[in-house]
Design a protein around this motif. Structure first.
Motif, mmCIF file in Angstrom:
data_model
loop_
_atom_site.group_PDB
_atom_site.id
_atom_site.type_symbol
_atom_site.label_atom_id
_atom_site.label_comp_id
_atom_site.label_asym_id
_atom_site.label_seq_id
_atom_site.Cartn_x
_atom_site.Cartn_y
_atom_site.Cartn_z
ATOM 1 N N UNK A 1 0.842 -1.187 0.000
ATOM 2 C CA UNK A 1 0.000 0.000 0.000
ATOM 3 C C UNK A 1 0.881 1.243 0.000
ATOM 4 N N UNK A 2 0.313 2.342 -0.424
ATOM 5 C CA UNK A 2 1.085 3.577 -0.515
ATOM 6 C C UNK A 2 1.594 3.998 0.860
ATOM 7 N N UNK A 3 2.753 4.664 0.857
ATOM 8 C CA UNK A 3 3.320 5.158 2.107
ATOM 9 C C UNK A 3 2.347 6.107 2.792
ATOM 10 N N UNK A 4 2.306 6.035 4.105
ATOM 11 C CA UNK A 4 1.424 6.895 4.891
ATOM 12 C C UNK A 4 2.227 8.098 5.365
ATOM 13 N N UNK A 5 1.724 9.281 5.047
ATOM 14 C CA UNK A 5 2.403 10.502 5.452
ATOM 15 C C UNK A 5 1.409 11.404 6.171
ATOM 16 N N UNK A 6 1.921 12.323 7.001
ATOM 17 C CA UNK A 6 1.018 13.211 7.751
ATOM 18 C C UNK A 6 -0.022 13.852 6.845
ATOM 19 N N UNK A 7 -1.281 13.829 7.298
ATOM 20 C CA UNK A 7 -2.369 14.409 6.518
ATOM 21 C C UNK A 7 -3.089 13.410 5.644
ATOM 22 N N UNK B 1 0.311 7.549 10.976
ATOM 23 C CA UNK B 1 -0.040 8.922 10.581
ATOM 24 C C UNK B 1 -1.153 9.500 11.448
ATOM 25 N N UNK B 2 -1.157 9.162 12.744
ATOM 26 C CA UNK B 2 -2.199 9.651 13.638
ATOM 27 C C UNK B 2 -1.745 10.826 14.492
ATOM 28 N N UNK B 3 -0.464 11.160 14.401
ATOM 29 C CA UNK B 3 0.018 12.323 15.127
ATOM 30 C C UNK B 3 -0.598 13.576 14.505
ATOM 31 N N UNK B 4 -1.167 14.431 15.345
ATOM 32 C CA UNK B 4 -1.801 15.652 14.849
ATOM 33 C C UNK B 4 -3.256 15.497 14.464
ATOM 34 N N UNK B 5 -3.805 14.290 14.575
ATOM 35 C CA UNK B 5 -5.220 14.083 14.263
ATOM 36 C C UNK B 5 -6.063 14.334 15.513
ATOM 37 N N UNK B 6 -7.382 14.515 15.356
ATOM 38 C CA UNK B 6 -8.243 14.763 16.519
ATOM 39 C C UNK B 6 -8.191 13.661 17.574
ATOM 40 N N UNK B 7 -7.922 12.427 17.145
ATOM 41 C CA UNK B 7 -7.929 11.292 18.092
ATOM 42 C C UNK B 7 -6.566 11.061 18.733
ATOM 43 N N UNK B 8 -5.545 11.817 18.359
ATOM 44 C CA UNK B 8 -4.183 11.519 18.800
ATOM 45 C C UNK B 8 -4.069 11.456 20.322
ATOM 46 N N UNK B 9 -4.541 12.489 20.994
ATOM 47 C CA UNK B 9 -4.383 12.526 22.456
ATOM 48 C C UNK B 9 -5.154 11.386 23.117
ATOM 49 N N UNK B 10 -6.355 11.095 22.597
ATOM 50 C CA UNK B 10 -7.151 9.998 23.166
ATOM 51 C C UNK B 10 -6.433 8.655 23.020
ATOM 52 N N UNK B 11 -5.886 8.386 21.832
ATOM 53 C CA UNK B 11 -5.177 7.125 21.595
ATOM 54 C C UNK B 11 -3.910 7.040 22.435
ATOM 55 N N UNK B 12 -3.200 8.153 22.526
ATOM 56 C CA UNK B 12 -1.958 8.225 23.304
ATOM 57 C C UNK B 12 -2.261 7.946 24.781
#
Length: 480
Positions: free
Chosen positions: A107-113, A304-315
């Protein structure tokens, strides 16, 4: 459609879309930036529209390109490798050249955004894949199992020295992409099977088993390429415990793994316990340790979940989970099992943080043999053996200037695993004279006379001091 892989492989090679070709085309600055997942420099140097630059933009950078006449766009679209819209061609997969001279499809590389990953995402070849390939023994093998093949990259390394290769994965999308990787690399005859752990090969045996398993330790299994759904580090534990049942006599299993460091528990006991009772010689190496926060951050970035709305919850969820298990760190490393046939198997667990000579697979069999030999030789056999200093061992002496005797003597390997160990004067003297020509006992007697020690006492004490040096490869047993 049937000949598409062959046509595409020919095109890639003619265009120079190889590891060396891409590196030369990008140049040092852009290639180094790309290793940090920064694509702007690479996009700048490939904007001229030449064939190689176009393939780099399409397959590696994931950037839409204008459809060139020389690219079989229609066939690639029918094969699901590209999409076409408004005259622009976009890659539906990531296709990268690999160091073996072959190609890897994922699959294609995952990048921020980028959009969130699908659960059955197929990750491309990266650092872990390269590490395992460097570790695996280079000796020829009959039947080989690549457990958790993913995009199929380990098969590219194994095909040239294996008579038969079976590759398994729990993810059917991974197997489809792996088959394309092998076809583009000119590899035939690989048997791909779907299933978890050893289920697809029940009742079979292999000369070599390799695995880059879903070793990530997380609260829940969200992505099949990295998480098994087993509790904590249970998948790697079960893989190690089950592997001996599937090894032929003399067979070897080599895998990457993560393991927990738990408060009040020595990680060596935890991982060493996985190997206890397997009946195999074992070698466990911890290469790195991360604290719980570092670990969670690493794998959230990976998806690629850093900076997403769920980041803090997952962390926060990840850290809560680690806290309930009293986790203080997570170890990264490799595990090797060898069915030596001995009734007295030996397991060595150690930490190697230094740089080592690559590929480890070029000398891993010697490492295992040294560990087993040092453990199983009786004192009498050791004293009768002919020892030789290993190639590339240097001696370092430190102490006050002008002092008659050094305060510290260190033997250091300049090759292989590059271990270093502090030794006494007897071991240092032995390192200076042993060349495989004489048995150990008379050499020790001569050293005792020179140093004013009791020879009989030294012969009793020496085996215990020398076993670790043999196990760690500072001395070899020489065959007359």
């Amino acid at each position: 459609m049937r000949d598409l892989p062959a046509r595409l492989r020919e095109l890639l090679l003619e265009t120079g879309y190889t590891v060396d070709g891409v590196r030369d085309r990008l140049g040092t600055v852009a290639a180094t930036a790309l290793s940090r997942e920064e694509t702007t420099p690479a996009l700048r140097v490939t904007r001229d529209g030449d064939p190689l630059g176009t393939l780099i933009r399409l397959w590696w950078l994931g950037t839409p390109v204008e459809a060139p006449e020389w690219l079989p766009v229609e066939a690639l679209a029918e094969g699901g490798l590209v999409t076409v819209q408004d005259g622009l061609v976009s890659a539906a997969v990531h296709l990268q050249p690999w160091e073996t001279g072959g190609y890897v499809v994922s699959d294609r590389k995952v990048r921020p955004g980028d959009p969130a990953l699908r659960e059955d995402h197929v990750v491309g070849a990266g650092g872990a894949s390269a590490n395992l390939a460097q570790l695996v023994s280079r000796r020829p093998a009959g039947r080989v199992l690549d457990l958790g093949t993913g995009c199929g990259v380990q098969v590219l390394h194994l095909a040239g020295r294996a008579e038969e290769v079976v590759a398994t994965d729990v993810n059917p999308r991974a197997l489809r992409m792996a088959r394309l990787s092998w076809a583009l690399s000119g590899i035939e005859g690989v048997e791909a099977r779907q299933g978890s752990l050893f289920e697809p090969v029940e009742g079979e045996r292999f000369d070599l088993v390799v695995s880059n398993p879903p070793f990530v330790i997380s609260p829940r299994g969200r992505f099949t390429y990295r998480e098994s759904g087993f509790e904590a580090d249970g998948f790697c534990r079960d893989l190690v415990r089950l592997a001996p049942r599937f090894l032929s006599p003399g067979g070897t299993c080599q895998l990457l793994a993560n393991w927990l460091h738990v408060d009040g528990e020595d990680w060596r006991d935890r991982v060493g316990g996985w190997l206890a009772g397997t009946g195999c010689d074992g070698w466990v190496v911890q290469r790195d340790v991360q604290d719980p926060a570092e670990y969670a951050e690493l794998w959230l970035r990976d998806a690629a979940e850093q900076g997403t709305p769920r980041y803090r919850e997952l962390y926060d969820d990840w850290l809560d989970w680690f806290e309930t298990m009293k986790v203080t760190g997570i170890g990264f490393g490799w595990i090797t099992l060898h069915d030596s046939g001995s009734l007295d198997p030996v397991v060595r667990v150690e930490e190697l943080g230094q740089r080592v000579e690559l590929p480890v697979g070029g000398y891993v069999d010697e490492v295992l043999a040294s560990v087993g030999l040092a453990h199983r030789l009786t004192d009498e056999e050791l004293l009768g053996a002919r020892l030789a200093l290993a190639e590339g061992v240097a001696e370092e002496r430190t102490g006050p200037p002008g002092a008659e005797d050094p305060s510290r003597i260190v033997l250091r390997q300049t090759r292989g695993l590059r271990r270093a160990t502090q030794v006494g004067t007897v071991e240092a003297a032995l390192a200076g004279v042993c060349d495989g020509d004489y048995p150990l006992a008379p050499l020790l007697a001569a050293i005792a006379e020179l140093t004013g020690q009791d020879a009989d006492d030294l012969l009793v004490r020496a085996p215990e001091a020398l076993r670790p040096l043999i196990a760690e490869g500072f001395f070899h047993i020489s065959t007359p």
